[in-house]
Design an enzyme around this catalytic site. Structure first.
Site, PDB file in Angstrom:
ATOM      1  N   LYS A   4      10.883 -17.960  51.887  1.00  0.00           N
ATOM      2  CA  LYS A   4      10.262 -16.646  51.767  1.00  0.00           C
ATOM      3  C   LYS A   4      11.270 -15.526  51.952  1.00  0.00           C
ATOM      4  O   LYS A   4      11.176 -14.496  51.300  1.00  0.00           O
ATOM      5  CB  LYS A   4       9.112 -16.484  52.759  1.00  0.00           C
ATOM      6  CG  LYS A   4       7.889 -17.259  52.341  1.00  0.00           C
ATOM      7  CD  LYS A   4       6.652 -16.743  53.024  1.00  0.00           C
ATOM      8  CE  LYS A   4       5.417 -17.458  52.476  1.00  0.00           C
ATOM      9  NZ  LYS A   4       4.202 -17.111  53.191  1.00  0.00           N
ATOM     10  N   LYS A  38       1.703 -28.024  39.196  1.00  0.00           N
ATOM     11  CA  LYS A  38       0.347 -27.941  39.739  1.00  0.00           C
ATOM     12  C   LYS A  38      -0.324 -26.612  39.403  1.00  0.00           C
ATOM     13  O   LYS A  38       0.346 -25.589  39.320  1.00  0.00           O
ATOM     14  CB  LYS A  38       0.434 -28.081  41.268  1.00  0.00           C
ATOM     15  CG  LYS A  38      -0.432 -29.199  41.812  1.00  0.00           C
ATOM     16  CD  LYS A  38      -0.216 -29.371  43.291  1.00  0.00           C
ATOM     17  CE  LYS A  38      -1.326 -28.693  44.065  1.00  0.00           C
ATOM     18  NZ  LYS A  38      -1.219 -28.901  45.513  1.00  0.00           N
ATOM     19  N   LYS A  64      -2.449 -21.339  42.984  1.00  0.00           N
ATOM     20  CA  LYS A  64      -3.350 -20.294  43.440  1.00  0.00           C
ATOM     21  C   LYS A  64      -2.740 -18.910  43.220  1.00  0.00           C
ATOM     22  O   LYS A  64      -3.437 -17.939  42.990  1.00  0.00           O
ATOM     23  CB  LYS A  64      -3.579 -20.533  44.938  1.00  0.00           C
ATOM     24  CG  LYS A  64      -4.548 -19.634  45.623  1.00  0.00           C
ATOM     25  CD  LYS A  64      -4.745 -20.117  47.065  1.00  0.00           C
ATOM     26  CE  LYS A  64      -5.499 -19.101  47.892  1.00  0.00           C
ATOM     27  NZ  LYS A  64      -5.565 -19.456  49.301  1.00  0.00           N
TER      28      LYS A  64
END
Ligand code: TRP
Length: 348
Positions: free
Chosen positions: A126, A208, A211
Protein backbone atom coordinates in the site's frame (compact mmCIF):
# COMPACT_ATOMS: atom_id res chain seq x y z
CA UNK A 1 -25.26 -39.83 39.39
CA UNK A 2 -24.44 -36.35 40.62
CA UNK A 3 -21.22 -36.15 38.65
CA UNK A 4 -22.85 -37.42 35.52
CA UNK A 5 -25.56 -34.76 35.74
CA UNK A 6 -22.92 -32.09 35.99
CA UNK A 7 -21.11 -33.29 32.93
CA UNK A 8 -24.34 -33.25 30.98
CA UNK A 9 -24.91 -29.68 32.06
CA UNK A 10 -21.58 -28.53 30.78
CA UNK A 11 -22.25 -30.21 27.46
CA UNK A 12 -25.68 -28.65 27.15
CA UNK A 13 -24.46 -25.21 28.11
CA UNK A 14 -21.44 -25.34 25.89
CA UNK A 15 -21.30 -22.05 24.09
CA UNK A 16 -20.95 -21.73 20.36
CA UNK A 17 -17.49 -20.75 19.18
CA UNK A 18 -17.09 -17.11 18.23
CA UNK A 19 -16.37 -16.14 14.65
CA UNK A 20 -15.58 -12.58 13.64
CA UNK A 21 -14.87 -10.74 10.43
CA UNK A 22 -14.41 -7.11 9.44
CA UNK A 23 -15.28 -5.87 5.99
CA UNK A 24 -13.89 -2.64 4.62
CA UNK A 25 -16.58 -0.50 3.01
CA UNK A 26 -14.69 -0.08 -0.22
CA UNK A 27 -17.25 -0.82 -2.88
CA UNK A 28 -20.21 -2.81 -4.07
CA UNK A 29 -20.31 -6.54 -3.53
CA UNK A 30 -19.61 -8.52 -6.66
CA UNK A 31 -21.07 -11.70 -8.07
CA UNK A 32 -17.65 -13.20 -7.30
CA UNK A 33 -17.82 -12.46 -3.59
CA UNK A 34 -21.46 -13.59 -3.44
CA UNK A 35 -20.97 -16.97 -5.15
CA UNK A 36 -17.50 -17.50 -3.72
CA UNK A 37 -18.24 -16.63 -0.10
CA UNK A 38 -21.22 -14.65 1.18
CA UNK A 39 -23.79 -17.14 -0.09
CA UNK A 40 -22.47 -19.61 2.48
CA UNK A 41 -22.40 -17.21 5.40
CA UNK A 42 -26.06 -17.45 6.36
CA UNK A 43 -25.69 -21.05 7.50
CA UNK A 44 -22.61 -20.28 9.62
CA UNK A 45 -24.81 -18.71 12.25
CA UNK A 46 -26.16 -22.18 13.13
CA UNK A 47 -22.74 -23.34 14.17
CA UNK A 48 -21.00 -20.17 15.36
CA UNK A 49 -21.72 -17.00 17.26
CA UNK A 50 -20.95 -14.62 14.37
CA UNK A 51 -19.85 -10.99 14.45
CA UNK A 52 -19.51 -8.96 11.26
CA UNK A 53 -18.67 -5.29 11.22
CA UNK A 54 -18.10 -2.62 8.62
CA UNK A 55 -14.44 -1.63 9.14
CA UNK A 56 -14.97 2.09 8.65
CA UNK A 57 -12.06 3.08 10.92
CA UNK A 58 -9.73 0.98 8.79
CA UNK A 59 -11.12 2.69 5.70
CA UNK A 60 -9.70 6.00 6.98
CA UNK A 61 -6.16 4.81 6.31
CA UNK A 62 -6.71 5.82 2.69
CA UNK A 63 -8.34 9.08 1.56
CA UNK A 64 -12.07 8.96 0.98
CA UNK A 65 -14.72 11.45 0.13
CA UNK A 66 -16.60 11.66 3.49
CA UNK A 67 -20.10 11.48 1.98
CA UNK A 68 -19.10 8.52 -0.17
CA UNK A 69 -17.60 6.63 2.76
CA UNK A 70 -20.75 7.18 4.83
CA UNK A 71 -23.00 6.06 1.99
CA UNK A 72 -20.89 3.01 1.17
CA UNK A 73 -20.73 1.91 4.78
CA UNK A 74 -24.52 1.80 5.03
CA UNK A 75 -25.05 0.39 1.56
CA UNK A 76 -22.60 -2.38 2.23
CA UNK A 77 -24.35 -3.33 5.45
CA UNK A 78 -27.70 -3.38 3.60
CA UNK A 79 -26.22 -5.56 0.86
CA UNK A 80 -24.91 -8.13 3.34
CA UNK A 81 -28.30 -8.32 5.01
CA UNK A 82 -29.95 -8.74 1.60
CA UNK A 83 -27.50 -11.57 0.83
CA UNK A 84 -28.90 -13.50 3.78
CA UNK A 85 -27.00 -12.36 6.87
CA UNK A 86 -29.86 -12.27 9.35
CA UNK A 87 -29.38 -9.41 11.84
CA UNK A 88 -31.15 -11.44 14.51
CA UNK A 89 -28.87 -14.43 14.16
CA UNK A 90 -25.64 -12.47 13.58
CA UNK A 91 -24.21 -9.43 15.31
CA UNK A 92 -23.88 -6.78 12.60
CA UNK A 93 -22.44 -3.39 13.44
CA UNK A 94 -20.23 -0.48 12.43
CA UNK A 95 -16.71 -0.55 13.85
CA UNK A 96 -16.78 3.15 14.75
CA UNK A 97 -19.96 2.68 16.85
CA UNK A 98 -18.10 0.55 19.37
CA UNK A 99 -15.45 2.89 20.73
CA UNK A 100 -13.65 0.01 22.46
CA UNK A 101 -12.06 -0.83 19.09
CA UNK A 102 -10.14 2.45 18.94
CA UNK A 103 -9.27 2.26 22.64
CA UNK A 104 -7.92 -1.27 22.63
CA UNK A 105 -6.29 -0.45 19.28
CA UNK A 106 -4.21 2.20 21.00
CA UNK A 107 -3.21 -0.07 23.84
CA UNK A 108 -2.21 -2.89 21.49
CA UNK A 109 -0.12 -0.43 19.51
CA UNK A 110 2.05 -0.31 22.60
CA UNK A 111 2.50 -4.10 22.47
CA UNK A 112 3.23 -4.31 18.75
CA UNK A 113 6.77 -3.85 17.54
CA UNK A 114 7.99 -1.46 14.88
CA UNK A 115 9.83 -4.36 13.28
CA UNK A 116 6.68 -6.49 13.11
CA UNK A 117 4.65 -3.73 11.52
CA UNK A 118 7.47 -3.01 9.06
CA UNK A 119 7.34 -6.61 7.83
CA UNK A 120 3.66 -6.52 6.86
CA UNK A 121 3.39 -7.07 3.12
CA UNK A 122 0.10 -5.15 2.90
CA UNK A 123 1.80 -2.09 4.38
CA UNK A 124 4.67 -2.41 1.93
CA UNK A 125 2.31 -2.81 -1.02
CA UNK A 126 0.00 0.00 0.00
CA UNK A 127 2.77 2.44 0.73
CA UNK A 128 4.44 1.66 -2.58
CA UNK A 129 1.18 2.34 -4.41
CA UNK A 130 0.30 5.40 -2.37
CA UNK A 131 3.57 7.22 -1.81
CA UNK A 132 1.87 10.56 -1.09
CA UNK A 133 -0.12 9.27 1.89
CA UNK A 134 1.89 6.84 3.97
CA UNK A 135 0.24 7.75 7.26
CA UNK A 136 0.64 6.32 10.75
CA UNK A 137 -2.73 4.60 10.55
CA UNK A 138 -1.66 2.64 7.52
CA UNK A 139 1.37 1.47 9.46
CA UNK A 140 -0.46 0.54 12.65
CA UNK A 141 -3.49 -0.92 10.85
CA UNK A 142 -2.73 -4.46 12.13
CA UNK A 143 -2.84 -3.35 15.79
CA UNK A 144 -6.38 -2.05 15.30
CA UNK A 145 -7.27 -5.25 13.51
CA UNK A 146 -5.89 -7.24 16.44
CA UNK A 147 -8.09 -5.17 18.75
CA UNK A 148 -11.14 -5.91 16.56
CA UNK A 149 -10.55 -9.59 16.96
CA UNK A 150 -9.34 -9.85 20.56
CA UNK A 151 -12.13 -7.69 22.01
CA UNK A 152 -14.61 -10.48 21.24
CA UNK A 153 -12.39 -13.36 22.36
CA UNK A 154 -12.89 -14.72 18.85
CA UNK A 155 -12.06 -18.36 18.18
CA UNK A 156 -12.06 -18.07 14.41
CA UNK A 157 -11.33 -15.37 11.87
CA UNK A 158 -12.26 -16.26 8.30
CA UNK A 159 -9.55 -14.75 6.17
CA UNK A 160 -8.34 -14.68 2.64
CA UNK A 161 -4.70 -15.02 1.68
CA UNK A 162 -4.13 -11.24 1.92
CA UNK A 163 -5.09 -11.08 5.62
CA UNK A 164 -3.24 -14.18 6.87
CA UNK A 165 -0.19 -12.23 7.97
CA UNK A 166 -2.34 -9.81 9.99
CA UNK A 167 -4.02 -12.76 11.70
CA UNK A 168 -0.68 -14.29 12.51
CA UNK A 169 0.43 -10.99 14.06
CA UNK A 170 -2.82 -10.84 16.07
CA UNK A 171 -1.95 -14.22 17.56
CA UNK A 172 1.57 -13.03 18.42
CA UNK A 173 0.20 -9.92 20.11
CA UNK A 174 -2.35 -11.97 22.10
CA UNK A 175 0.29 -14.45 23.22
CA UNK A 176 2.69 -11.66 24.18
CA UNK A 177 0.02 -9.88 26.22
CA UNK A 178 -1.09 -13.11 27.93
CA UNK A 179 2.50 -13.92 28.84
CA UNK A 180 2.96 -10.51 30.41
CA UNK A 181 -0.32 -10.23 32.30
CA UNK A 182 -1.86 -13.70 32.49
CA UNK A 183 -4.70 -15.14 30.39
CA UNK A 184 -6.54 -12.18 28.94
CA UNK A 185 -7.19 -12.92 25.29
CA UNK A 186 -8.32 -15.99 23.44
CA UNK A 187 -5.68 -16.72 20.80
CA UNK A 188 -7.69 -16.83 17.54
CA UNK A 189 -7.28 -19.29 14.70
CA UNK A 190 -7.58 -18.41 11.05
CA UNK A 191 -10.63 -20.14 9.55
CA UNK A 192 -10.38 -21.37 6.01
CA UNK A 193 -13.88 -21.01 4.67
CA UNK A 194 -15.60 -23.65 2.60
CA UNK A 195 -14.60 -22.66 -0.90
CA UNK A 196 -17.42 -21.62 -3.11
CA UNK A 197 -17.06 -21.07 -6.81
CA UNK A 198 -13.95 -19.17 -7.82
CA UNK A 199 -15.30 -16.52 -10.16
CA UNK A 200 -12.97 -14.75 -12.57
CA UNK A 201 -13.17 -11.43 -14.41
CA UNK A 202 -15.45 -11.66 -17.47
CA UNK A 203 -12.97 -9.81 -19.69
CA UNK A 204 -9.80 -11.25 -18.17
CA UNK A 205 -10.60 -14.78 -17.00
CA UNK A 206 -7.09 -15.29 -15.68
CA UNK A 207 -7.62 -12.82 -12.82
CA UNK A 208 -10.19 -12.88 -10.04
CA UNK A 209 -13.34 -10.79 -10.27
CA UNK A 210 -12.24 -7.89 -8.10
CA UNK A 211 -14.22 -5.76 -5.70
CA UNK A 212 -12.18 -2.66 -6.32
CA UNK A 213 -11.69 -2.79 -10.08
CA UNK A 214 -13.12 0.60 -10.99
CA UNK A 215 -13.75 0.05 -14.69
CA UNK A 216 -16.24 -2.65 -14.04
CA UNK A 217 -17.01 -4.21 -17.41
CA UNK A 218 -15.49 -7.52 -16.40
CA UNK A 219 -17.17 -7.44 -13.05
CA UNK A 220 -20.81 -7.92 -12.09
CA UNK A 221 -22.05 -6.28 -8.91
CA UNK A 222 -25.06 -7.49 -7.01
CA UNK A 223 -26.65 -4.04 -7.42
CA UNK A 224 -26.16 -3.90 -11.21
CA UNK A 225 -29.28 -3.28 -13.29
CA UNK A 226 -30.44 -6.31 -15.31
CA UNK A 227 -29.62 -4.64 -18.63
CA UNK A 228 -26.05 -3.98 -17.47
CA UNK A 229 -25.64 -7.58 -16.39
CA UNK A 230 -26.99 -8.78 -19.75
CA UNK A 231 -24.54 -6.53 -21.61
CA UNK A 232 -21.56 -7.63 -19.52
CA UNK A 233 -22.29 -11.31 -20.19
CA UNK A 234 -22.80 -10.73 -23.91
CA UNK A 235 -19.35 -9.13 -24.03
CA UNK A 236 -17.65 -11.75 -21.87
CA UNK A 237 -14.59 -13.26 -23.52
CA UNK A 238 -14.86 -16.91 -24.49
CA UNK A 239 -11.95 -18.19 -26.53
CA UNK A 240 -10.26 -17.68 -29.80
CA UNK A 241 -10.54 -21.22 -31.13
CA UNK A 242 -12.93 -22.00 -33.93
CA UNK A 243 -14.68 -24.87 -32.22
CA UNK A 244 -17.19 -22.56 -30.53
CA UNK A 245 -18.59 -25.19 -28.28
CA UNK A 246 -19.42 -25.14 -24.59
CA UNK A 247 -16.86 -27.48 -23.08
CA UNK A 248 -15.14 -27.34 -19.68
CA UNK A 249 -11.45 -26.84 -20.38
CA UNK A 250 -10.01 -24.24 -17.98
CA UNK A 251 -6.51 -24.57 -19.52
CA UNK A 252 -7.44 -23.75 -23.08
CA UNK A 253 -10.83 -22.11 -22.65
CA UNK A 254 -10.65 -20.14 -19.37
CA UNK A 255 -13.41 -17.74 -20.40
CA UNK A 256 -15.85 -20.53 -21.17
CA UNK A 257 -14.85 -22.42 -18.02
CA UNK A 258 -15.54 -19.30 -15.94
CA UNK A 259 -18.98 -18.85 -17.50
CA UNK A 260 -19.70 -22.52 -16.85
CA UNK A 261 -18.63 -22.15 -13.21
CA UNK A 262 -20.98 -19.21 -12.83
CA UNK A 263 -23.86 -21.06 -14.49
CA UNK A 264 -23.20 -24.13 -12.39
CA UNK A 265 -23.06 -22.14 -9.14
CA UNK A 266 -26.33 -20.40 -9.97
CA UNK A 267 -28.35 -23.35 -11.30
CA UNK A 268 -26.71 -26.21 -9.40
CA UNK A 269 -26.14 -28.06 -12.68
CA UNK A 270 -22.98 -30.11 -13.21
CA UNK A 271 -20.51 -29.27 -15.99
CA UNK A 272 -21.61 -32.40 -17.86
CA UNK A 273 -25.22 -31.34 -17.75
CA UNK A 274 -24.31 -27.85 -18.96
CA UNK A 275 -22.30 -29.28 -21.86
CA UNK A 276 -25.31 -31.38 -22.86
CA UNK A 277 -27.74 -28.48 -22.45
CA UNK A 278 -25.75 -26.28 -24.83
CA UNK A 279 -24.53 -28.98 -27.17
CA UNK A 280 -24.46 -27.56 -30.69
CA UNK A 281 -25.83 -24.19 -29.58
CA UNK A 282 -22.69 -22.02 -29.55
CA UNK A 283 -21.77 -19.01 -27.45
CA UNK A 284 -24.47 -16.78 -28.91
CA UNK A 285 -26.98 -18.84 -26.94
CA UNK A 286 -24.81 -19.77 -23.98
CA UNK A 287 -23.65 -16.29 -22.91
CA UNK A 288 -27.11 -14.70 -22.68
CA UNK A 289 -28.36 -17.80 -20.85
CA UNK A 290 -25.70 -17.34 -18.17
CA UNK A 291 -26.60 -13.64 -18.01
CA UNK A 292 -30.29 -14.44 -17.54
CA UNK A 293 -29.62 -16.97 -14.81
CA UNK A 294 -27.50 -14.41 -12.93
CA UNK A 295 -30.09 -11.68 -13.41
CA UNK A 296 -32.83 -13.86 -11.91
CA UNK A 297 -30.65 -14.97 -9.01
CA UNK A 298 -29.65 -11.40 -8.14
CA UNK A 299 -33.04 -9.77 -8.69
CA UNK A 300 -34.51 -10.49 -5.22
CA UNK A 301 -31.20 -9.62 -3.53
CA UNK A 302 -30.95 -6.28 -5.32
CA UNK A 303 -34.56 -5.45 -4.59
CA UNK A 304 -34.19 -6.36 -0.92
CA UNK A 305 -31.00 -4.30 -0.61
CA UNK A 306 -32.79 -1.37 -2.26
CA UNK A 307 -35.65 -1.67 0.21
CA UNK A 308 -33.31 -1.78 3.19
CA UNK A 309 -31.27 1.22 2.02
CA UNK A 310 -34.46 3.22 1.53
CA UNK A 311 -35.71 2.28 5.00
CA UNK A 312 -33.29 4.37 7.04
CA UNK A 313 -35.05 3.64 10.31
CA UNK A 314 -34.76 -0.12 9.84
CA UNK A 315 -31.12 0.09 8.81
CA UNK A 316 -30.39 2.23 11.84
CA UNK A 317 -32.15 -0.28 14.06
CA UNK A 318 -29.91 -3.05 12.71
CA UNK A 319 -26.65 -1.30 13.45
CA UNK A 320 -27.82 0.18 16.74
CA UNK A 321 -28.88 -3.19 18.04
CA UNK A 322 -25.69 -4.77 16.71
CA UNK A 323 -23.49 -2.14 18.36
CA UNK A 324 -25.21 -2.65 21.71
CA UNK A 325 -24.74 -6.38 21.58
CA UNK A 326 -21.13 -6.04 20.45
CA UNK A 327 -20.32 -3.45 23.08
CA UNK A 328 -21.47 -5.66 25.93
CA UNK A 329 -18.73 -8.12 25.06
CA UNK A 330 -16.13 -5.56 24.00
CA UNK A 331 -16.40 -3.43 27.14
CA UNK A 332 -15.87 -6.47 29.34
CA UNK A 333 -12.59 -7.27 27.61
CA UNK A 334 -11.45 -3.65 27.63
CA UNK A 335 -12.05 -3.26 31.37
CA UNK A 336 -10.01 -6.35 32.00
CA UNK A 337 -7.18 -4.93 29.87
CA UNK A 338 -7.27 -1.51 31.58
CA UNK A 339 -6.86 -3.19 34.91
CA UNK A 340 -4.05 -5.45 33.75
CA UNK A 341 -1.93 -2.70 32.21
CA UNK A 342 -2.31 -0.40 35.21
CA UNK A 343 -4.93 2.16 34.23
CA UNK A 344 -7.17 3.37 37.06
CA UNK A 345 -10.53 1.61 37.01
CA UNK A 346 -13.18 3.57 35.12
CA UNK A 347 -15.34 5.57 37.58
CA UNK A 348 -18.46 5.00 35.42
N1 TRP B 1 -8.18 -5.93 7.21
C1 TRP B 1 -9.35 -6.57 6.68
C2 TRP B 1 -9.37 -6.40 5.15
O1 TRP B 1 -8.75 -5.52 4.63
C3 TRP B 1 -10.60 -5.98 7.27
C4 TRP B 1 -10.62 -6.18 8.74
C5 TRP B 1 -10.52 -5.23 9.70
C6 TRP B 1 -10.77 -7.42 9.42
N2 TRP B 1 -10.59 -5.76 10.93
C7 TRP B 1 -10.75 -7.11 10.80
C8 TRP B 1 -10.91 -8.76 8.98
C9 TRP B 1 -10.85 -8.13 11.75
C10 TRP B 1 -11.02 -9.76 9.95
C11 TRP B 1 -10.98 -9.45 11.33
O2 TRP B 1 -10.07 -7.15 4.50
Amino acid sequence: MYKRGNEMDTINNEKKKVMLSGIKPTGDLTLGSYLGAIKNWAERAEQFDCYYFMADLHALTTRNDPATLRRRTLEQLAQYVACGLDPQKNTLFLQSDVHEHAELGWILNCYTMFGELSRMTQFKDKSAKNAENINGGLFTYPALMAADILLYQADYVPVGEDQKQHCELTRDIAIRFNNLYGETFKVPEPYVPKVGARIMDLLDPTSKMSKSDEIGNGRVCIMDAPEDIARKFKRAVTDSDTEHCVRYDPQNKPGVANLMSIYSAVTGESFDAIEREFDGKGYGVFKPAVGDAVIEMLRPIREEAGRIIADKAYLREIYTDGAHRAQRIASRTLRKVYKKVGLVEKPF
